[in-house]
Design an enzyme around this catalytic site. Structure first.
Site, mmCIF file in Angstrom:
data_model
loop_
_atom_site.group_PDB
_atom_site.id
_atom_site.type_symbol
_atom_site.label_atom_id
_atom_site.label_comp_id
_atom_site.label_asym_id
_atom_site.label_seq_id
_atom_site.Cartn_x
_atom_site.Cartn_y
_atom_site.Cartn_z
ATOM 1 N N ARG A 132 41.214 38.358 32.493
ATOM 2 C CA ARG A 132 41.323 39.570 33.313
ATOM 3 C C ARG A 132 40.511 39.484 34.603
ATOM 4 N NH1 ARG A 132 41.085 40.992 28.131
ATOM 5 N NH2 ARG A 132 42.771 42.230 27.201
ATOM 6 N N SER A 153 50.667 29.346 31.664
ATOM 7 C CA SER A 153 51.141 29.789 30.349
ATOM 8 C C SER A 153 52.594 29.385 30.110
ATOM 9 C CB SER A 153 51.033 31.318 30.280
ATOM 10 O OG SER A 153 51.866 31.844 29.268
ATOM 11 N N THR A 192 47.982 27.389 21.844
ATOM 12 C CA THR A 192 47.524 28.719 21.403
ATOM 13 C C THR A 192 48.040 29.004 20.000
ATOM 14 O OG1 THR A 192 47.424 29.524 23.666
ATOM 15 C CG2 THR A 192 47.562 31.187 21.945
ATOM 16 N N TYR A 196 49.237 46.668 31.212
ATOM 17 C CA TYR A 196 49.564 45.462 30.449
ATOM 18 C C TYR A 196 48.415 44.458 30.548
ATOM 19 C CZ TYR A 196 51.473 41.032 29.074
ATOM 20 O OH TYR A 196 51.626 39.816 28.464
ATOM 21 N N LYS A 241 43.544 26.717 21.124
ATOM 22 C CA LYS A 241 43.048 27.988 21.669
ATOM 23 C C LYS A 241 43.327 29.138 20.698
ATOM 24 C CE LYS A 241 43.605 30.974 25.751
ATOM 25 N NZ LYS A 241 44.355 32.146 25.274
ATOM 26 N N TYR A 296 52.887 27.739 23.691
ATOM 27 C CA TYR A 296 53.254 28.531 22.528
ATOM 28 C C TYR A 296 54.404 27.776 21.910
ATOM 29 C CZ TYR A 296 50.987 32.943 24.032
ATOM 30 O OH TYR A 296 50.116 33.936 24.375
ATOM 31 N N HIS A 300 41.893 35.989 22.221
ATOM 32 C CA HIS A 300 43.014 36.291 23.100
ATOM 33 C C HIS A 300 42.718 37.533 23.942
ATOM 34 C CE1 HIS A 300 47.380 34.937 23.332
ATOM 35 N NE2 HIS A 300 47.370 35.923 24.188
HETATM 36 C C1 LIG Z 1 47.741 39.785 30.955
HETATM 37 C C2 LIG Z 1 47.340 38.671 30.028
HETATM 38 C C3 LIG Z 1 48.280 37.752 29.637
HETATM 39 C C4 LIG Z 1 47.919 36.693 28.786
HETATM 40 N N1 LIG Z 1 48.851 35.749 28.450
HETATM 41 C C5 LIG Z 1 48.478 34.696 27.691
HETATM 42 C C6 LIG Z 1 49.400 33.643 27.415
HETATM 43 O O1 LIG Z 1 50.539 33.666 27.848
HETATM 44 N N2 LIG Z 1 48.978 32.622 26.637
HETATM 45 C C7 LIG Z 1 47.697 32.559 26.133
HETATM 46 O O2 LIG Z 1 47.353 31.605 25.433
HETATM 47 N N3 LIG Z 1 46.804 33.529 26.408
HETATM 48 C C8 LIG Z 1 47.157 34.583 27.165
HETATM 49 N N4 LIG Z 1 46.238 35.553 27.463
HETATM 50 C C9 LIG Z 1 44.857 35.419 26.963
HETATM 51 C C10 LIG Z 1 44.006 34.664 27.972
HETATM 52 O O3 LIG Z 1 44.396 33.318 28.049
HETATM 53 C C11 LIG Z 1 42.515 34.712 27.560
HETATM 54 O O4 LIG Z 1 42.369 34.221 26.254
HETATM 55 C C12 LIG Z 1 41.926 36.116 27.648
HETATM 56 O O5 LIG Z 1 42.454 36.821 28.749
HETATM 57 C C13 LIG Z 1 40.419 36.041 27.765
HETATM 58 O O6 LIG Z 1 39.842 37.302 27.779
HETATM 59 P P1 LIG Z 1 39.430 38.082 29.138
HETATM 60 O O7 LIG Z 1 40.688 38.660 29.693
HETATM 61 O O8 LIG Z 1 38.496 39.143 28.657
HETATM 62 O O9 LIG Z 1 38.802 37.073 30.064
HETATM 63 C C14 LIG Z 1 46.592 36.606 28.313
HETATM 64 C C15 LIG Z 1 45.651 37.544 28.727
HETATM 65 C C16 LIG Z 1 46.004 38.576 29.581
HETATM 66 C C17 LIG Z 1 44.941 39.540 30.024
#
Ligand SMILES: Cc1cc2nc3c(=O)[nH]c(=O)nc-3n(C[C@H](O)[C@H](O)[C@H](O)COP(=O)(O)O)c2cc1C
Length: 411
Positions: free
Chosen positions: A356, A137, A187, A55, A277, A161, A301
């Site tokens: 990540r 989040s 977002t 995930y 975002k 959100y 994202h």
């Molecule tokens: C497991 C996971 C959950 C995420 N959940 C959200 C979230 O709830 N809200 C949001 O705006 N972005 C979410 N994101 C996106 C992150 O905020 C971010 O934009 C993204 O992870 C950046 O890329 P990177 O993982 O390569 O650093 C999520 C990313 C991951 C990996």
């Protein structure tokens, strides 16, 4: 050639015989072996059930958005300046009306206690120690008050959100404001959930369901399961409980009718700075800035929404040119090293977010794992800046970086 030989003296042998002190703490021993974010990812994969790991690690559809964003960072060439005094470098920046000791913050991520039971508390307390912002989040698994508790004097940001139930959304936003969160990230790239195919293949649900496959997968990962079963059940800041897939949950929550008027309305509700975002075109960057928000996050994202989306790093120079030097631009997606962050700053970003890279550290070792992520990135940023002959983040310019030609749009 004949070498002169002699009998070794005991005094010379002694230092060679001193063994490295044994580290009794298994977590510390494990983390000390990680020297890159990729090393943390490998440890995370060994220790986390496949559903939760995939995930986090996975992206949407063929995962091209993520792969391309990472490739874009790999395809840069740095241009160092020589003979500059880099005896000390200043990695700090100003962003969203306050300081950050490092040019990155922790991105908002949902369901974080599923990656590791310490969840958001590990992230927020590590951010506090490092002097960087932490983002919570809307679908986080710790309340705004809980985050405030572990990061009472540092910077917390809240990610919104917009849900179908506006009152519920604003309730949460108001709680974050009351808990001293200073910045709102709205977002806008999730009108529907992206197709995270690994979750479909894994049958990944919340909470995780026990099947023969998950039980087999659990056997070599006892610590995760013990933590999961002996700590608070997963609860969400924004909803009381959920049974189903994450995609179903996101679709049930999010309001696909949200438009620019709603954004203007949200902007007026929040006492601090507002960033949008998920900006992916120059035109949308301009449009939201004209609406009076404080800044944008160029992001797809982490490749989890639209596949084959624009690469944020490629979009950056054009957006910076259009918005001018005063606009605040944050960039994320694909950051796996401190050099990626330095390149983003050089090409015009004011700040970056890590998703990540933070979660790999969390899964590898809870709070100490997040500390390790921050340590690795800090070391890489500092070393890269020194090797580039740059003493402050403000001195980084596009002259320090060339994007080698691959995957760049024609014309
Ligand atoms: C497991 C996971 C959950 C995420 N959940 C959200 C979230 O709830 N809200 C949001 O705006 N972005 C979410 N994101 C996106 C992150 O905020 C971010 O934009 C993204 O992870 C950046 O890329 P990177 O993982 O390569 O650093 C999520 C990313 C991951 C990996």
């Amino acid at each position: 050639m004949k070498m002169e030989r002699r009998v070794p003296r005991p005094a010379e042998l002694a230092p060679l015989m001193s063994f490295k002190k044994f580290e009794p703490n298994g977590r510390a021993r494990r983390l000390a072996k990680a020297h890159t974010i990729a090393d943390l990812r490998a440890i995370a994969k060994r220790r986390t059930p496949q559903g939760a790991f995939d995930y986090t690690d996975g992206a949407a559809e063929a995962e091209l958005s993520l792969a391309r964003a990472r490739q874009a960072f790999l395809d840069i060439e740095f241009h160092p300046a020589i003979l500059r005094d880099v005896s000390s470098v200043d990695t700090s920046v100003e962003i969203a009306g306050g300081p950050s000791a490092l040019p990155f913050g922790i991105a908002p991520t949902g369901f974080t206690r599923m990656m590791h039971a310490e969840g958001e508390r590990a992230g927020a307390s590590a951010a506090r120690t490092a002097g960087i912002p932490f983002s919570l989040s809307t679908v986080g698994t710790t309340s705004p008050e809980g985050v405030r508790e572990v990061n009472p004097d540092g910077r917390n940001w809240f990610q919104l959100y917009m849900q179908k139930d506006r009152d519920k959304s604003m309730d949460l936003v108001n709680r974050a404001a009351a808990s001293g969160f200073d910045t709102l990230l709205v977002t806008v790239d999730v009108p529907v959930a992206g197709a995270r195919l690994r979750d479909s293949y894994n049958g990944f649900t919340i909470p995780p369901q026990l099947t023969p496959k998950t039980v087999l997968n659990a056997i070599p990962r006892p610590e995760w399961w013990i933590n999961f079963l002996t700590t608070e059940p997963l609860t969400f800041a924004s909803l009381s409980e959920w049974q189903g897939t994450i995609g179903e949950l996101l679709d049930a929550l999010f309001d696909p009718t949200v438009d620019f008027d709603d954004l203007a309305w949200i902007r007026d509700q929040w006492p601090g700075q507002v960033f949008v975002k998920g900006i992916q075109t120059v035109a949308d960057a301009r449009k939201v800035m004209d609406l009076g928000v404080d800044g944008i996050v160029l992001s797809n994202h982490g490749g989890r929404q639209l596949d084959r989306a624009p690469i944020p790093f490629h979009l950056l120079p054009a957006v910076r040119k259009d918005l001018g030097n005063d606009a605040q631009i944050i960039l994320d997606t694909g950051i796996m090293s401190g050099a990626d962050i330095v390149a983003a700053l050089a090409m015009g970003a004011d700040f970056t977010l890590i998703g990540r890279a933070y979660l790999y550290g969390l899964m590898a070792g809870g709070r100490e794992g997040v500390d390790r992520t921050i340590h690795i990135l800090r070391t890489e940023i500092t070393r890269t800046m020194k090797l580039l002959g740059v003493a402050t983040t403000a001195d980084l310019t596009p002259d320090h970086v060339t994007q080698l030609q691959r995957l760049t749009p024609r014309g």
